[in-house]
Design a protein around this motif. Structure first.
Motif, short mmCIF file in Angstrom:
data_model
loop_
_atom_site.label_atom_id
_atom_site.label_comp_id
_atom_site.label_asym_id
_atom_site.label_seq_id
_atom_site.Cartn_x
_atom_site.Cartn_y
_atom_site.Cartn_z
N THR A 152 0.88 -1.29 -0.13
CA THR A 152 -0.03 0.05 0.23
C THR A 152 0.98 1.36 -0.08
O THR A 152 1.68 1.46 0.68
CB THR A 152 -0.71 -0.05 1.21
OG1 THR A 152 -1.70 -0.93 1.32
CG2 THR A 152 -1.92 1.25 1.28
N SER A 153 0.59 2.22 -0.88
CA SER A 153 1.14 3.58 -0.72
C SER A 153 0.42 4.68 -0.86
O SER A 153 -0.88 4.69 -1.29
CB SER A 153 2.24 3.24 -2.22
OG SER A 153 2.86 4.56 -2.30
N ALA A 154 0.71 5.76 -0.51
CA ALA A 154 -0.13 7.03 -0.17
C ALA A 154 0.80 8.25 -1.05
O ALA A 154 2.05 8.28 -1.08
CB ALA A 154 -0.32 7.31 0.91
N GLN A 155 0.03 8.95 -1.86
CA GLN A 155 0.78 10.01 -2.54
C GLN A 155 -0.23 11.51 -2.27
O GLN A 155 -1.52 11.35 -2.37
CB GLN A 155 0.94 9.90 -3.87
CG GLN A 155 1.76 8.51 -4.27
CD GLN A 155 3.44 8.84 -3.74
OE1 GLN A 155 3.79 9.94 -3.40
NE2 GLN A 155 4.31 7.59 -3.82
N GLY A 156 0.53 12.58 -2.26
CA GLY A 156 -0.32 13.64 -2.23
C GLY A 156 -0.13 14.52 -3.31
O GLY A 156 0.53 14.65 -3.90
N GLY A 157 -1.13 15.42 -3.54
CA GLY A 157 -1.54 16.55 -4.23
C GLY A 157 -1.93 17.86 -3.93
O GLY A 157 -2.69 17.62 -2.99
#
Length: 339
Positions: A152-157
């Motif tokens: 699982t990975s999380a990225q921001g914008g």
């Protein structure tokens, strides 16, 4: 997971570094994804993404999968669209909705004597409100056969929009213009974030998953030793000349000099390392590893050698070992097709 950048293939670019950085040779090579487990899944699809603008996240992820390439070739290969190896699914969440309010003044022309000839000016005071929305997109790779989460990975914008409104006018008397007073910072409810701004922030977040899900091309640097470590290096003017050539970006000439010096001084650690840096930049990691290892052994024998002087030598060994490991993983994934 923290990824250690590493070189893996052939030389693509040689250059010189900025004056504030250690000189060396820059080149482009393959790099494994941040989650190496992803290499085992080359037949994947984009699934459901929940939350605001989740449908946009799903479409963007599908586009990301379809467009992912390595060395000009598609990385993902769809074997059976109805039964892929894995699926990427997740969600979108607003992590922050905030504002910045400030007053500004500017000069405006109120009367023209002719084209581009302003006769009278005024000062206009404006209130400007900037809205900022931060989102986080989370994606998990699900192994459909085993029904388990691989990673699982999380990225921001982030997206911004600003509106300014006139609130007052004054006669122009040569006064300065610009921001008046301090900016006011406000925090709003995440649930009130405009959908359009959320939708605008999602694509930038999804694009960052490119480095999580598949190998990619990256720029790496093979640093050289610039300070002579032993007498042979200090006593031969060609050492300093090759360092200067490297700083000027003269890759071919500098490396020809390092190779010649390496033959003349097999027990000079800085020279052996710098010749290895040229091999690394050419993509010959086996030769680079051999010379780096030899340089490291020689450096260990120098009494009172400063850590900063030996750092490029020992860092290079770590970098090349990691690069060879990643290269093996990528080749295995290509050979097996992710199965």
């Amino acid at each position: 997971m923290t990824r250690f950048p590493a070189p893996v293939l052939a030389l693509a670019l040689a250059g010189f570094l900025a004056a504030c950085a250690t000189p060396g040779y820059d080149y482009t090579a393959r790099a494994a994804p941040n989650f190496p487990e992803a290499l085992n899944y080359t037949d994947v699809s984009a699934g459901r993404f929940d939350g605001p603008a989740g449908d946009i996240a799903g479409r963007e992820f599908d586009t990301l999968i379809r467009s992912a390439e390595l060395e000009g070739r598609p990385w993902f290969v769809v074997l059976d669209s109805d039964q892929p190896q894995g699926v990427y699914e997740g969600g979108v969440a607003v992590t922050s909705y905030r504002g910045e309010i400030r007053l500004e003044t500017e000069r405006r022309c109120t009367e023209y004597d002719g084209p581009f000839d302003c006769e009278r000016e005024k000062i206009v005071e404006m209130e400007c409100t900037k809205e900022i929305v931060d989102v986080q997109v989370t994606a998990s790779l699900i192994d459909l056969a085993a029904r388990r989460t691989v990673f699982t990975s999380a990225q921001g914008g982030t997206t911004e929009r600003e509106d300014c409104y006139d609130v007052a006018e004054y006669p122009y008397t040569n006064q300065t213009t610009g921001t008046i007073g301090s900016t006011i910072f406000e925090t709003y409810s995440n649930y009130e974030a405009p959908y359009g701004m959320i939708a605008d922030a999602v694509p930038a977040a999804v694009a960052q998953f490119r480095f999580d899900i598949a190998p990619y091309m990256a720029t790496f640097r093979a640093e050289i030793v610039t300070k002579p470590l032993v007498g042979e290096e200090a006593g031969d003017a060609r050492f300093a000349a090759a360092v200067q050539a490297t700083k000027r970006g003269e890759f071919i000439g500098a490396c020809a000099q390092w190779v010649e010096l390496a033959e003349a001084y097999p027990n000079a650690p800085g020279i052996q390392h710098n010749s290895g840096a040229c091999a690394e930049a050419r993509g010959d990691l086996a030769t680079a590893h051999s010379q780096y290892a030899h340089a490291a052994e020689l450096a260990k024998q120098i009494p009172l050698l400063k850590d900063k002087d030996a750092k490029p030598i020992f860092d290079a060994l770590t970098r090349v070992n990691q690069g060879r490991y990643e290269n093996t993983l990528i080749d295995q994934a290509k050979d097996t097709g992710g199965s």
